[in-house]
Design an enzyme around this catalytic site. Structure first.
Site, PDB file in Angstrom:
ATOM      1  N   ASP A   7      -1.275   5.740  -6.269  1.00 16.58           N
ATOM      2  CA  ASP A   7      -2.385   6.686  -6.389  1.00 16.58           C
ATOM      3  C   ASP A   7      -1.961   7.785  -7.352  1.00 16.58           C
ATOM      4  OD1 ASP A   7      -4.161   5.546  -4.433  1.00 16.58           O
ATOM      5  OD2 ASP A   7      -2.823   6.299  -2.879  1.00 16.58           O
ATOM      6  N   HIS A  22      -1.246  10.503  -2.904  1.00 10.22           N
ATOM      7  CA  HIS A  22      -2.586  10.142  -2.446  1.00 10.22           C
ATOM      8  C   HIS A  22      -3.510  11.354  -2.361  1.00 10.22           C
ATOM      9  CE1 HIS A  22      -5.789   9.277   0.502  1.00 10.22           C
ATOM     10  NE2 HIS A  22      -5.785   8.081  -0.061  1.00 10.22           N
ATOM     11  N   HIS A  65       0.822  -1.208   0.000  1.00 11.60           N
ATOM     12  CA  HIS A  65       0.000   0.000   0.000  1.00 11.60           C
ATOM     13  C   HIS A  65       0.861   1.265   0.000  1.00 11.60           C
ATOM     14  CE1 HIS A  65      -2.722   2.921   2.282  1.00 11.60           C
ATOM     15  NE2 HIS A  65      -3.365   2.688   1.145  1.00 11.60           N
ATOM     16  N   ARG A  66       0.853   1.963  -1.127  1.00 13.36           N
ATOM     17  CA  ARG A  66       1.705   3.146  -1.317  1.00 13.36           C
ATOM     18  C   ARG A  66       3.180   2.778  -1.154  1.00 13.36           C
ATOM     19  NH1 ARG A  66      -1.927   7.362   2.420  1.00 13.36           N
ATOM     20  NH2 ARG A  66      -3.933   6.444   1.858  1.00 13.36           N
ATOM     21  N   GLN A 120      -7.759   0.601 -10.446  1.00 18.53           N
ATOM     22  CA  GLN A 120      -8.885   0.655  -9.512  1.00 18.53           C
ATOM     23  C   GLN A 120      -9.369   2.096  -9.361  1.00 18.53           C
ATOM     24  OE1 GLN A 120      -7.849  -0.300  -5.445  1.00 18.53           O
ATOM     25  NE2 GLN A 120      -6.018   0.979  -5.473  1.00 18.53           N
ATOM     26  N   GLU A 162       1.478  -0.308  -5.338  1.00 17.98           N
ATOM     27  CA  GLU A 162       0.208   0.412  -5.438  1.00 17.98           C
ATOM     28  C   GLU A 162       0.488   1.897  -5.632  1.00 17.98           C
ATOM     29  OE1 GLU A 162      -3.565   2.312  -3.573  1.00 17.98           O
ATOM     30  OE2 GLU A 162      -1.630   2.200  -2.578  1.00 17.98           O
ATOM     31  N   GLU A 170      -4.463   3.470  -8.889  1.00 22.29           N
ATOM     32  CA  GLU A 170      -5.772   4.054  -8.593  1.00 22.29           C
ATOM     33  C   GLU A 170      -5.947   5.393  -9.291  1.00 22.29           C
ATOM     34  OE1 GLU A 170      -8.699   5.593  -4.982  1.00 22.29           O
ATOM     35  OE2 GLU A 170      -6.939   4.377  -4.494  1.00 22.29           O
TER      36      GLU A 170
END
Length: 302
Positions: free
Chosen positions: A78, A91, A49-50, A194, A76, A158
């Site tokens: 963003d 993010h 995550h990140r 996503q 991942e 994302e």
């Protein structure tokens, strides 16, 4: 009588052994098999995550590299977009939380963004994991990430706040094509996209139906979804992503019964990781991919 006592002793020993074993993994739980496709329902995904953001400043090359070393299956990312249309990894729309600047990313040019310090904040807030090198961390562009990690890595991207960036989907697909991720010979699941924004995912699907998509959901209470909604999601996506605290075993089983993957975010507790694996989730986002890796390895040996 001796035979009875012997049988009784064997029964007690066996019973004691069973009660001291860990609970077996649910039959729907996935244990990593590297021979399986990344999109296979028979594979469990460890999503950094990140990056390994529990140990390094989020959405930096340093964090992504650490996530790779800690056995994350995916980087991942963003996405936000600068004033001059460059895709960058961040993010928040506001840069103040993770850099030494204030303001919206969409009001900054890429030249402005390249001057930002994206790591000192982490050193100040995480003394146990602080490193001098983090003070030099920068906000990477999507191009830089692809150039750094190439086709050896997998990417979970994302689309953030697409209503603020009308050209984001087109620019993302253009960048994926530029770096060779849309070729027919690219392994299934090399890139996943996503978003909470269904219309953006549907646009991606219309432009390139081969890109696997995950529809994100955030439930304030216990997760609930209709069969009709799941069938709608299946028309353009391969799965859903859900905040883990809202999940129930029944919800997970319902999603899996509709042949959709389900990825839970963001799970940092080992006990929760084990529970979700037992329930049948097919992937977990975590700030600590090394911890999830150990849980997965432990499950393999049960």
């Amino acid at each position: 009588m001796k035979k009875f006592l012997l049988l009784l002793f064997i029964f007690i020993v066996i019973g004691y052994g069973c009660t001291n074993k860990q609970a077996p993994i649910n039959e729907k739980t996935i244990i990593n098999d590297e021979n399986e496709s990344l999109l296979s329902p028979n594979r469990f995904l460890n999503i950094a995550h990140r990056g390994a953001s529990g140990y390094a400043p989020e959405h930096t090359i340093e964090s992504y590299e650490l996530g790779e070393r800690m056995h994350g299956d995916y980087i991942e990312i963003d996405l936000q977009m600068t004033k001059d249309g460059v895709l960058v990894a961040m993010h928040d729309m506001d840069v103040s939380r993770t850099t030494d600047h204030k303001g919206s990313i969409k009001e900054l040019t890429i030249d402005d963004v390249e001057k930002l310090d994206a790591g000192s904040w982490f050193n100040e807030m995480n003394k146990d994991y602080a490193q001098p090198a983090f003070a030099n961390a920068k906000v990477p562009t999507l191009d830089e990430i692809f150039e750094t990690f190439g086709h050896e890595s997998n990417y979970y991207i994302e689309i953030k706040t697409p209503e603020e960036y009308p050209n984001m989907v087109d620019e993302l697909l253009k960048t994926l094509e530029k770096h060779g991720f849309l070729r027919d010979d690219v392994p299934e699941g090399k890139v996943i996209i996503q978003s909470f924004h269904a219309e953006s995912l549907q646009k991606v699907h219309q432009l390139n139906e081969n890109i696997p998509l995950i529809q994100l959901y955030r439930f304030d209470r216990t997760a609930a979804i209709s069969e009709k909604e799941l069938q709608k999601v299946r028309s353009y996506a391969v799965g859903i992503g859900v905040n883990y605290k809202s999940l129930t075993k029944r919800f997970v089983e319902k999603v899996r019964a509709n042949d959709l993957l389900i990825h839970a975010y963001t799970v940092n507790d080992e006990k929760e990781m084990r529970k979700l694996m037992n329930w049948g989730v097919t992937g977990i986002f975590t700030d600590y991919p090394d911890v999830l890796h150990e849980v997965i390895e432990e499950a393999k040996n049960i």
